[in-house]
Design a protein around this motif. Structure first.
Motif, short mmCIF file in Angstrom:
data_model
loop_
_atom_site.label_atom_id
_atom_site.label_comp_id
_atom_site.label_asym_id
_atom_site.label_seq_id
_atom_site.Cartn_x
_atom_site.Cartn_y
_atom_site.Cartn_z
N ALA A 1 2.91 -3.26 25.90
CA ALA A 1 3.86 -2.20 26.22
C ALA A 1 4.92 -2.07 25.13
O ALA A 1 5.30 -0.96 24.73
N VAL A 2 5.39 -3.22 24.63
CA VAL A 2 6.33 -3.21 23.52
C VAL A 2 5.68 -2.59 22.28
O VAL A 2 6.29 -1.80 21.55
N TYR A 3 4.41 -2.97 22.04
CA TYR A 3 3.67 -2.41 20.92
C TYR A 3 3.64 -0.89 20.98
O TYR A 3 3.74 -0.22 19.95
N ALA A 4 3.45 -0.34 22.19
CA ALA A 4 3.34 1.11 22.31
C ALA A 4 4.57 1.81 21.74
O ALA A 4 4.46 2.78 20.99
N GLY A 5 5.76 1.29 22.09
CA GLY A 5 6.98 1.85 21.52
C GLY A 5 7.09 1.57 20.04
O GLY A 5 7.50 2.43 19.25
N PHE A 6 6.71 0.35 19.66
CA PHE A 6 6.76 -0.04 18.25
C PHE A 6 5.80 0.80 17.41
O PHE A 6 6.11 1.17 16.27
N VAL A 7 4.63 1.09 17.98
CA VAL A 7 3.62 1.88 17.27
C VAL A 7 4.14 3.28 16.96
O VAL A 7 3.92 3.81 15.87
N VAL A 8 4.83 3.89 17.93
CA VAL A 8 5.41 5.22 17.68
C VAL A 8 6.41 5.14 16.54
O VAL A 8 6.44 6.01 15.65
N GLY B 1 -4.70 1.44 4.44
CA GLY B 1 -3.45 2.16 4.24
C GLY B 1 -3.41 3.53 4.89
O GLY B 1 -2.62 4.38 4.49
N TRP B 2 -4.27 3.75 5.90
CA TRP B 2 -4.32 5.05 6.56
C TRP B 2 -3.23 5.15 7.63
O TRP B 2 -3.09 4.26 8.47
N VAL B 3 -2.50 6.25 7.64
CA VAL B 3 -1.49 6.49 8.68
C VAL B 3 -2.15 6.57 10.06
O VAL B 3 -1.54 6.22 11.08
N ASP B 4 -3.41 6.96 10.09
CA ASP B 4 -4.16 7.10 11.35
C ASP B 4 -4.13 5.84 12.19
O ASP B 4 -4.24 5.91 13.43
N PHE B 5 -4.00 4.67 11.55
CA PHE B 5 -4.16 3.43 12.30
C PHE B 5 -3.13 3.28 13.41
O PHE B 5 -3.41 2.69 14.46
N TRP B 6 -1.93 3.86 13.24
CA TRP B 6 -0.92 3.78 14.30
C TRP B 6 -1.36 4.55 15.55
O TRP B 6 -1.12 4.11 16.67
N LEU B 7 -2.00 5.69 15.36
CA LEU B 7 -2.46 6.48 16.49
C LEU B 7 -3.61 5.78 17.22
O LEU B 7 -3.71 5.85 18.46
N VAL B 8 -4.47 5.12 16.47
CA VAL B 8 -5.56 4.37 17.08
C VAL B 8 -4.99 3.23 17.91
O VAL B 8 -5.43 2.97 19.04
N VAL C 1 0.83 -1.20 0.00
CA VAL C 1 0.00 0.00 0.00
C VAL C 1 0.86 1.25 0.00
O VAL C 1 2.04 1.21 0.37
N VAL C 2 0.26 2.37 -0.41
CA VAL C 2 0.88 3.68 -0.29
C VAL C 2 0.22 4.36 0.91
O VAL C 2 -0.96 4.70 0.86
N PRO C 3 0.92 4.54 2.03
CA PRO C 3 0.30 5.15 3.22
C PRO C 3 -0.21 6.55 2.95
O PRO C 3 0.40 7.32 2.19
N ARG C 4 -1.31 6.89 3.55
CA ARG C 4 -1.89 8.23 3.46
C ARG C 4 -2.75 8.47 4.69
O ARG C 4 -3.22 7.54 5.34
N TRP C 5 -2.97 9.75 5.02
CA TRP C 5 -3.90 10.09 6.07
C TRP C 5 -5.33 9.86 5.58
O TRP C 5 -5.61 10.06 4.40
N ALA C 6 -6.21 9.49 6.47
CA ALA C 6 -7.63 9.43 6.13
C ALA C 6 -8.11 10.84 5.82
O ALA C 6 -7.61 11.82 6.39
N THR C 7 -9.05 10.95 4.92
CA THR C 7 -9.63 12.26 4.62
C THR C 7 -10.49 12.72 5.80
O THR C 7 -10.83 11.94 6.69
N THR C 8 -10.86 14.00 5.79
CA THR C 8 -11.71 14.53 6.87
C THR C 8 -13.03 13.76 6.94
O THR C 8 -13.51 13.42 8.03
N ARG C 9 -13.59 13.43 5.79
CA ARG C 9 -14.85 12.67 5.77
C ARG C 9 -14.66 11.27 6.34
O ARG C 9 -15.47 10.80 7.13
N GLU C 10 -13.58 10.62 5.95
CA GLU C 10 -13.30 9.27 6.44
C GLU C 10 -13.05 9.29 7.95
O GLU C 10 -13.55 8.42 8.68
N ARG C 11 -12.29 10.29 8.42
CA ARG C 11 -11.96 10.36 9.83
C ARG C 11 -13.20 10.64 10.67
O ARG C 11 -13.40 10.06 11.75
#
Length: 231
Positions: A198-205, A166-173, A104-114
């Motif tokens: 806890a490991v995921y939290a660092g990995f997610v960042v 492919g939304w970049v948002d998924f890491w923040l969620v 995939v090509v990562p991208r932010w979700a659009t305002t409507r999608e978010r």
């Protein structure tokens, strides 16, 4: 059947607490899947499904005669993980241009999608908290448990779906899920899963930074990407 039963019941005892090998192995598959997801590899999805199946048996806990408390949201989300992972698996396979290319090509979700996914998440948490309360009636649980488990359930499904898109948002969620999941798992003595969260939290960042950089670097090519990634 005896061998299968022995494998199912196999566990370690640490500090007086039984820890199923299924929990340890399932979380190892989950971590491998997360690494594959960050690298945008299609194999991340089937590897994650194996981990989901193992963890499903773990989080039902006493409901299946295992060790620990029955975390309904944690168990239920494994079922939905499998369903969403099948969707993500097929989607990444179809969007990959060559066998070695990122899926995939990562991208932010659009305002409507978010806006849509945040509203859906809010409704989902309220409904699931009520549902888990009904299912767990009679089981002694702290007042915060059902809301926390509802968010972990809904947030995990949302993050997996966003990853498939492919939304970049998924890491923040995922980070928001981990911040709730670690204290809950420690409270109920699911220590391997708590450590992995806890490991995921660092990995997610880390994963968030990687995808953000890729999204910016590949932005000039995204005049075609929304059709492929967001179709």
């Amino acid at each position: 059947m005896s061998l299968l039963t022995d494998l199912y019941d196999a566990h370690l005892t640490i500090g007086g607490h039984a820890i199923a090998w299924r929990e340890i192995v399932g979380n190892a598959f989950g971590l491998a899947s997360a690494i594959g997801g960050m690298r945008r590899k299609v194999w991340a999805w089937p590897v994650g499904i194996v981990g989901n199946v193992l963890l499903f048996t773990v989080f039902l806990g006493t409901a299946l005669g295992g060790h620990g408390a029955p975390l309904f949201g944690q168990a239920a989300r494994q079922v939905f993980f499998v369903a969403v992972s099948i969707y993500g698996w097929q989607r990444w396979r179809s969007t990959r241009t060559t066998p070695d290319a990122p899926a995939v090509v990562p991208r932010w979700a659009t305002t409507r999608e978010r806006t849509a996914y945040l509203l859906a998440a809010g409704v989902g948490v309220v409904f699931c908290a009520w549902l888990f309360t009904q299912v767990g009636a009679g089981w002694p649980a702290p007042s915060w448990y059902y809301v926390a488990d509802a968010w972990i359930f809904v947030g995990s499904i949302l993050a997996t779906f966003a990853m498939a898109r492919g939304w970049v948002d998924f890491w923040l969620v995922w980070l928001a899920v981990d911040l709730v999941g670690v204290p809950e798992l420690i409270y109920f003595h699911y220590y391997p899963s708590a450590v992995l969260y806890a490991v995921y939290a660092g990995f997610v960042v880390w994963g968030f930074v990687v995808w953000l950089r890729v999204a910016r670097a590949e932005a000039p090519n995204q005049d075609r990407a929304p059709e492929v990634v967001g179709a």
